[in-house]
Design a protein around this motif. Sequence first.
Motif, mmCIF file in Angstrom:
data_model
loop_
_atom_site.group_PDB
_atom_site.id
_atom_site.type_symbol
_atom_site.label_atom_id
_atom_site.label_comp_id
_atom_site.label_asym_id
_atom_site.label_seq_id
_atom_site.Cartn_x
_atom_site.Cartn_y
_atom_site.Cartn_z
ATOM 1 N N PRO A 103 -4.476 14.400 30.278
ATOM 2 C CA PRO A 103 -4.576 12.937 30.367
ATOM 3 C C PRO A 103 -3.240 12.257 30.668
ATOM 4 C CG PRO A 103 -5.745 13.727 28.432
ATOM 5 C CD PRO A 103 -4.978 14.893 28.992
ATOM 6 N N ARG A 104 -2.167 12.773 30.101
ATOM 7 C CA ARG A 104 -0.852 12.185 30.365
ATOM 8 C C ARG A 104 -0.418 12.449 31.802
ATOM 9 N NH1 ARG A 104 -1.256 12.658 25.063
ATOM 10 N NH2 ARG A 104 -0.120 11.216 23.724
ATOM 11 N N GLN A 105 -0.731 13.644 32.282
ATOM 12 C CA GLN A 105 -0.443 13.932 33.692
ATOM 13 C C GLN A 105 -1.233 12.984 34.597
ATOM 14 O OE1 GLN A 105 -1.308 18.043 34.516
ATOM 15 N NE2 GLN A 105 0.682 18.742 33.768
ATOM 16 N N GLU A 110 -1.946 8.915 38.605
ATOM 17 C CA GLU A 110 -2.763 7.783 39.044
ATOM 18 C C GLU A 110 -2.003 6.464 38.965
ATOM 19 O OE1 GLU A 110 -6.249 8.081 36.632
ATOM 20 O OE2 GLU A 110 -6.806 10.008 37.527
ATOM 21 N N GLY A 111 -1.127 6.354 37.994
ATOM 22 C CA GLY A 111 -0.346 5.131 37.858
ATOM 23 C C GLY A 111 0.823 5.084 38.820
ATOM 24 N N GLY A 112 0.994 6.161 39.558
ATOM 25 C CA GLY A 112 2.113 6.207 40.486
ATOM 26 C C GLY A 112 3.450 6.202 39.779
ATOM 27 N N THR A 113 3.443 6.417 38.489
ATOM 28 C CA THR A 113 4.616 6.416 37.607
ATOM 29 C C THR A 113 5.381 5.098 37.674
ATOM 30 O OG1 THR A 113 6.098 7.482 39.186
ATOM 31 C CG2 THR A 113 4.872 8.937 37.708
ATOM 32 N N GLY A 114 4.731 4.064 38.208
ATOM 33 C CA GLY A 114 5.386 2.755 38.307
ATOM 34 C C GLY A 114 5.824 2.227 36.953
ATOM 35 N N GLY A 115 4.956 2.325 35.944
ATOM 36 C CA GLY A 115 5.305 1.826 34.624
ATOM 37 C C GLY A 115 5.724 2.929 33.679
ATOM 38 N N ALA A 116 5.811 4.146 34.187
ATOM 39 C CA ALA A 116 6.154 5.284 33.337
ATOM 40 C C ALA A 116 7.629 5.250 32.962
ATOM 41 C CB ALA A 116 5.830 6.590 34.039
ATOM 42 N N GLN A 123 7.835 13.269 26.167
ATOM 43 C CA GLN A 123 6.700 13.552 25.287
ATOM 44 C C GLN A 123 5.742 14.550 25.945
ATOM 45 O OE1 GLN A 123 3.688 10.490 24.566
ATOM 46 N NE2 GLN A 123 4.052 10.816 22.364
ATOM 47 N N LEU A 124 5.494 14.364 27.224
ATOM 48 C CA LEU A 124 4.643 15.310 27.949
ATOM 49 C C LEU A 124 5.270 16.701 27.933
ATOM 50 C CD1 LEU A 124 2.226 16.030 29.713
ATOM 51 C CD2 LEU A 124 3.544 15.218 31.695
ATOM 52 N N GLY A 125 6.571 16.766 28.102
ATOM 53 C CA GLY A 125 7.266 18.050 28.037
ATOM 54 C C GLY A 125 7.108 18.729 26.689
ATOM 55 N N MET A 126 7.118 17.928 25.626
ATOM 56 C CA MET A 126 6.927 18.477 24.281
ATOM 57 C C MET A 126 5.529 19.089 24.152
ATOM 58 S SD MET A 126 6.830 16.542 20.602
ATOM 59 C CE MET A 126 5.355 15.679 21.084
ATOM 60 N N PHE A 127 4.512 18.369 24.596
ATOM 61 C CA PHE A 127 3.144 18.890 24.518
ATOM 62 C C PHE A 127 2.975 20.131 25.391
ATOM 63 C CE2 PHE A 127 1.990 14.338 23.426
ATOM 64 C CZ PHE A 127 1.901 14.601 22.062
ATOM 65 N N THR A 128 3.647 20.121 26.531
ATOM 66 C CA THR A 128 3.613 21.286 27.414
ATOM 67 C C THR A 128 4.266 22.482 26.726
ATOM 68 O OG1 THR A 128 3.626 19.937 29.404
ATOM 69 C CG2 THR A 128 4.456 22.172 29.620
ATOM 70 N N GLY A 129 5.359 22.247 26.048
ATOM 71 C CA GLY A 129 6.027 23.324 25.306
ATOM 72 C C GLY A 129 5.144 23.895 24.216
ATOM 73 N N VAL A 130 4.433 23.034 23.502
ATOM 74 C CA VAL A 130 3.503 23.501 22.465
ATOM 75 C C VAL A 130 2.406 24.347 23.105
ATOM 76 C CG1 VAL A 130 1.734 22.738 20.807
ATOM 77 C CG2 VAL A 130 3.972 21.623 20.865
ATOM 78 N N PHE A 131 1.859 23.868 24.223
ATOM 79 C CA PHE A 131 0.825 24.609 24.951
ATOM 80 C C PHE A 131 1.329 26.011 25.321
ATOM 81 C CE2 PHE A 131 -0.834 25.699 29.229
ATOM 82 C CZ PHE A 131 -2.168 25.913 28.901
ATOM 83 N N ASN A 132 2.516 26.078 25.887
ATOM 84 C CA ASN A 132 3.067 27.368 26.310
ATOM 85 C C ASN A 132 3.405 28.269 25.122
ATOM 86 O OD1 ASN A 132 2.844 27.040 29.105
ATOM 87 N ND2 ASN A 132 4.724 25.850 29.172
#
Length: 152
Positions: A103-105, A110-116, A123-132
């Motif tokens: 969902p974060r990806q 979809e948001g074009g990272t305009g407001g990212a 935070q996404l990297g942290m969740f990715t690290g937990v996944f791995n």
Amino acid sequence: MTKFLLSVHVLAVIVAIGPVCVATSMFPPAARRVIEAPDDVRAAGTLQLLHRICKVYAVVGVVVLASGFATASNMRMLGSAWLNTSIALTALAALVLVALVLPRQSALVEGGTGGATRQATVQLGMFTGVFNLLWAAVTVLMIVRPGSTTGA
């Protein structure tokens, strides 16, 4: 039949889980590049490609689950503690991927990272690290297998 099922399971892990682990890890830095250079079409294309890889291989990962259960059932190992732990960790990894990573990806793509913000990618990297890390733990359990008779 066991050797065939185990072969399918191992091949499915290599083909499905490996790419999704790599793509999820590559996504946060790619998103940061898009945030820093929003007009970079190539960076945006890379971001979309990585997200697509994650989504497609997450679905292909179902073969890992199905072949794993078939193999364990055929080997009469479904009651083993190490296997139940692996199943639980696999379920948790799937939950992290489906509920926290994808969902974060999607929001970043979809948001074009305009407001990212950079914080969102961290935070996404942290969740990715937990996944791995969850997949690494499952891999270790599958290799070590407490009570194994392989002599390893």
